[in-house]
Scaffold this motif. Structure first.
Motif, PDB file in Angstrom:
ATOM      1  N   ASN A  37       0.781  -0.908  -0.058  1.00 11.42           N
ATOM      2  CA  ASN A  37       0.130   0.351   0.094  1.00 11.42           C
ATOM      3  C   ASN A  37       0.895   0.945  -0.164  1.00 11.42           C
ATOM      4  O   ASN A  37       0.686   2.510  -0.112  1.00 11.42           O
ATOM      5  N   ARG A  38       1.893   1.438  -0.318  1.00 16.83           N
ATOM      6  CA  ARG A  38       3.263   2.210   0.143  1.00 16.83           C
ATOM      7  C   ARG A  38       2.146   3.194   1.318  1.00 16.83           C
ATOM      8  O   ARG A  38       3.100   4.172   0.647  1.00 16.83           O
ATOM      9  N   SER A  39       2.327   2.351   2.264  1.00 15.23           N
ATOM     10  CA  SER A  39       2.000   4.043   3.264  1.00 15.23           C
ATOM     11  C   SER A  39       3.143   3.275   5.005  1.00 15.23           C
ATOM     12  O   SER A  39       3.228   2.297   4.977  1.00 15.23           O
ATOM     13  N   SER A  76       3.570   6.231  -0.222  1.00 17.41           N
ATOM     14  CA  SER A  76       2.456   7.019  -1.121  1.00 17.41           C
ATOM     15  C   SER A  76       1.852   7.651  -0.291  1.00 17.41           C
ATOM     16  O   SER A  76       0.784   8.873  -0.397  1.00 17.41           O
ATOM     17  N   ARG A  77       1.583   7.655   1.096  1.00 16.21           N
ATOM     18  CA  ARG A  77       0.648   8.108   1.904  1.00 16.21           C
ATOM     19  C   ARG A  77       1.303   7.683   3.059  1.00 16.21           C
ATOM     20  O   ARG A  77       2.168   6.953   3.555  1.00 16.21           O
ATOM     21  N   GLU A  98       0.943  13.749  -3.544  1.00 16.71           N
ATOM     22  CA  GLU A  98       0.819  14.585  -3.918  1.00 16.71           C
ATOM     23  C   GLU A  98       0.555  15.864  -3.478  1.00 16.71           C
ATOM     24  O   GLU A  98       0.674  16.948  -4.113  1.00 16.71           O
TER      25      GLU A  98
END
Lengths: 171, 194
Positions: free
Chosen positions: A80-82, A115-116, A164
């Motif tokens: 989940n790239r968190s 990502s988060r 982002e």
């Protein structure tokens, strides 16, 4: 070592322990989890690796080498790239706090490809709450009565920042 | 064993490996728990052994009255000081006759958590497309406390995750309501010493 504008983040060494221990007494924090249950200096030394021996745990120092606090990332989920970010500061000075969060975020987004990044902060840590808001984190919710301290339950606030939305220049 | 009207809950044991393995291989089910359906029996066995011996977990198998294992419910991250825990439930057997069994199992575990384990709060996480589970826990009184944007990556995109929480006093309110009273009498809740 991670370098920010006014702070550096580095892994904690055994020689830092005494300094941390003293700072800890100044501002009541939960750096040593069992402190509330009266941990001794010897026990802390013996369990150094348990408290600090995991990757992602950093000591925040100003340029002169004075400890300001600790910050860490944990629970990386590679799919989940968190990951979760946690900070605790001994000196409640806004600028270095913001700088250290941004420095760690830069590393997490740009090196570890997250990502988060999210964080859970009890409401009574108002300084840390402010710091998260100032670095662009969005409050995503309020976990009601989730932690018990000094005779009553307190809420925990949930913050997150998506890659982002991360713009260190704006802060 | 915790006895209900249509299901019983019993402790997870190492012999349950074949069921757990089978359910964890189910691709459709695993989406709801953000796990990948590619496990080895050895991994699952190791997991079960760790779970059984952990003081911060309570893993229970949902059994039909005939003794068939149909799913699991469990509490994890039990914080004995803060008196809260994370709730999970999964009905692995998809047979239509088991509809409603999951709801009772969930209710029984909540009763156990609040009335026996003295929990102050139970919370759960819910992926955005788990509409049925969401409706179910709302019925019991869970409140949405947080919405985590783009938390889980599946099938080529990110999905949101919701956190739901239920406080002890809210659950007691539910038990007093008409629906709650019906649940309570239907469930014939009792604890036996074994």
């Amino acid at each position: 070592m991670l370098r920010g504008k006014s702070v550096t983040l580095r892994r904690i060494e055994k020689v830092d322990l005494w300094q941390l221990w003293q700072l800890h007494e100044e501002r009541e924090l939960t750096l040593f989890k069992e402190l509330k249950q009266l941990i001794s200096w010897d026990e802390l030394n013996q369990d150094f690796m348990k408290y600090f021996g995991w990757k992602g745990h950093f000591l925040v120092e100003d340029k002169g080498g004075k400890a300001l606090g600790v910050c860490s990332y944990k629970d990386i989920n590679w799919k989940n790239r968190s990951c979760e970010l946690a900070v605790q500061f001994y000196k409640t000075e806004q600028m270095p706090a913001i700088d250290s969060i941004l420095t760690l975020l830069e590393f997490l987004f740009k090196e570890l490809n997250m990502s988060r990044v999210y964080s859970f902060v009890p409401v009574f840590f108002s300084f840390e709450n402010q710091a998260f808001k100032k670095t662009g984190f969005i409050k995503e919710g309020n976990l009601r009565e989730a932690v018990f301290l000094e005779g009553k339950y307190h809420d925990i606030l949930a913050y997150a920042l998506l890659r982002e939305d991360f713009s260190p220049e704006e802060q | 064993m915790i006895k209900g009207r249509t299901v019983n809950l019993r402790r997870l044991k190492i012999d349950d490996l074949p069921y757990i393995f089978k359910w964890r291989q189910d691709a459709e089910l695993s989406r709801y728990y953000d796990e990948l359906p590619i496990n080895m029996p050895l991994e699952i066995e190791h997991e079960i052994r760790t779970k059984i011996s952990s003081p911060n977990r309570l893993d229970l198998i949902i059994e039909s009255k005939k003794g068939e294992a149909i799913g699991v419910v469990f509490l994890k991250n039990i914080s004995w000081k803060d008196r809260n825990a994370e709730l999970h439930a999964m009905v692995g057997e998809k047979d239509k006759k088991y509809i409603g069994f999951g709801a009772e199992a969930l209710f029984l575990l909540l009763l156990h958590a609040f009335r026996q384990l003295n929990m102050h709060k139970i919370y759960g996480r819910m992926i955005e497309y788990a509409k049925e589970s969401e409706a179910l826990i709302k019925e019991v009184g869970f409140e949405k406390e947080a919405g985590f944007k783009r938390f889980i990556y599946q099938k080529g995109r990110y999905w949101d995750l919701y956190i739901y929480g239920l406080l002890n006093r809210e659950f007691e309110e539910f038990l007093k309501s008409k629906k709650g009273r019906r649940y309570l009498t239907d469930s014939l809740y009792e604890l036996d010493d074994q």
